[in-house]
Enzyme design. Structure first.
Site, short mmCIF file in Angstrom:
data_model
loop_
_atom_site.label_atom_id
_atom_site.label_comp_id
_atom_site.label_asym_id
_atom_site.label_seq_id
_atom_site.Cartn_x
_atom_site.Cartn_y
_atom_site.Cartn_z
N TYR A 1 0.81 -1.21 0.00
CA TYR A 1 0.00 0.00 0.00
C TYR A 1 0.85 1.27 0.00
O TYR A 1 0.38 2.31 -0.44
CB TYR A 1 -1.04 0.01 1.13
CG TYR A 1 -0.54 -0.44 2.48
CD1 TYR A 1 0.14 0.43 3.31
CD2 TYR A 1 -0.76 -1.74 2.92
CE1 TYR A 1 0.59 0.03 4.55
CE2 TYR A 1 -0.31 -2.15 4.15
CZ TYR A 1 0.37 -1.27 4.97
OH TYR A 1 0.81 -1.68 6.19
N ILE B 1 -13.07 15.63 -11.03
CA ILE B 1 -12.73 14.56 -10.09
C ILE B 1 -13.16 13.21 -10.64
O ILE B 1 -12.61 12.18 -10.27
CB ILE B 1 -13.28 14.82 -8.67
CG1 ILE B 1 -14.80 14.95 -8.64
CG2 ILE B 1 -12.61 16.04 -8.06
CD1 ILE B 1 -15.39 15.08 -7.23
N LYS C 1 -13.36 16.48 -3.01
CA LYS C 1 -12.82 17.84 -3.21
C LYS C 1 -13.53 18.71 -2.17
O LYS C 1 -14.56 19.31 -2.44
CB LYS C 1 -13.09 18.29 -4.63
CG LYS C 1 -12.42 19.58 -5.01
CD LYS C 1 -12.67 19.90 -6.49
CE LYS C 1 -12.12 21.25 -6.88
NZ LYS C 1 -12.51 21.62 -8.25
#
Length: 127
Positions: A58, A77, A103
């Site tokens: 990760y 986005i 956002k």
């Protein structure tokens, strides 16, 4: 393997400052995005061997996401969510992915604006 049989690895709250937006002023400054990623992966081999080579790393996934998001300005986005999904599916061989791109400062009267998508490695890129 069915989605219900998958294990899930999550990266939550990955904060990235990047140029994002449709307005001229947005293309002149960075704004903050928050990205959450859930990756479907069978973790049994990694758990059994205790070997990172058998796992989804990760840290590497996070670095790849930051590099991709910041490499060029984008307007939507939605584009970021699709791009992150395809990047992780292709580079890290996960079976399925859920990506949420937030956002937080997009709408002054709202706490957050976000897009959430779920994709499989069997989906084609961008539809």
């Amino acid at each position: 393997m069915a989605i219900s049989d998958l294990d899930w690895i999550s990266i939550e709250g990955l904060i990235i400052d990047t140029v994002i937006g449709v307005y001229d002023w947005e293309q002149q400054q960075t704004q903050q995005l928050r990205i959450d990623v859930d990756m479907g992966w069978d973790i049994q081999a990694a758990a059994k061997t205790d070997d990172i080579a058998q796992a989804v790393d990760y840290a590497r996934v996070s670095e790849a996401i930051v590099a991709w998001v910041t490499q060029q300005p984008r307007q939507l986005i939605e584009t970021v969510a699709e791009g992150v999904a395809q990047l992780v599916l292709e580079q890290f061989s996960v079976s399925d992915i859920k990506v949420k791109v937030s956002k937080p400062d997009a709408v002054p009267a709202a706490d957050n604006v976000a897009v959430t998508i779920r994709r499989s490695r069997f989906d084609s890129a961008f539809g």
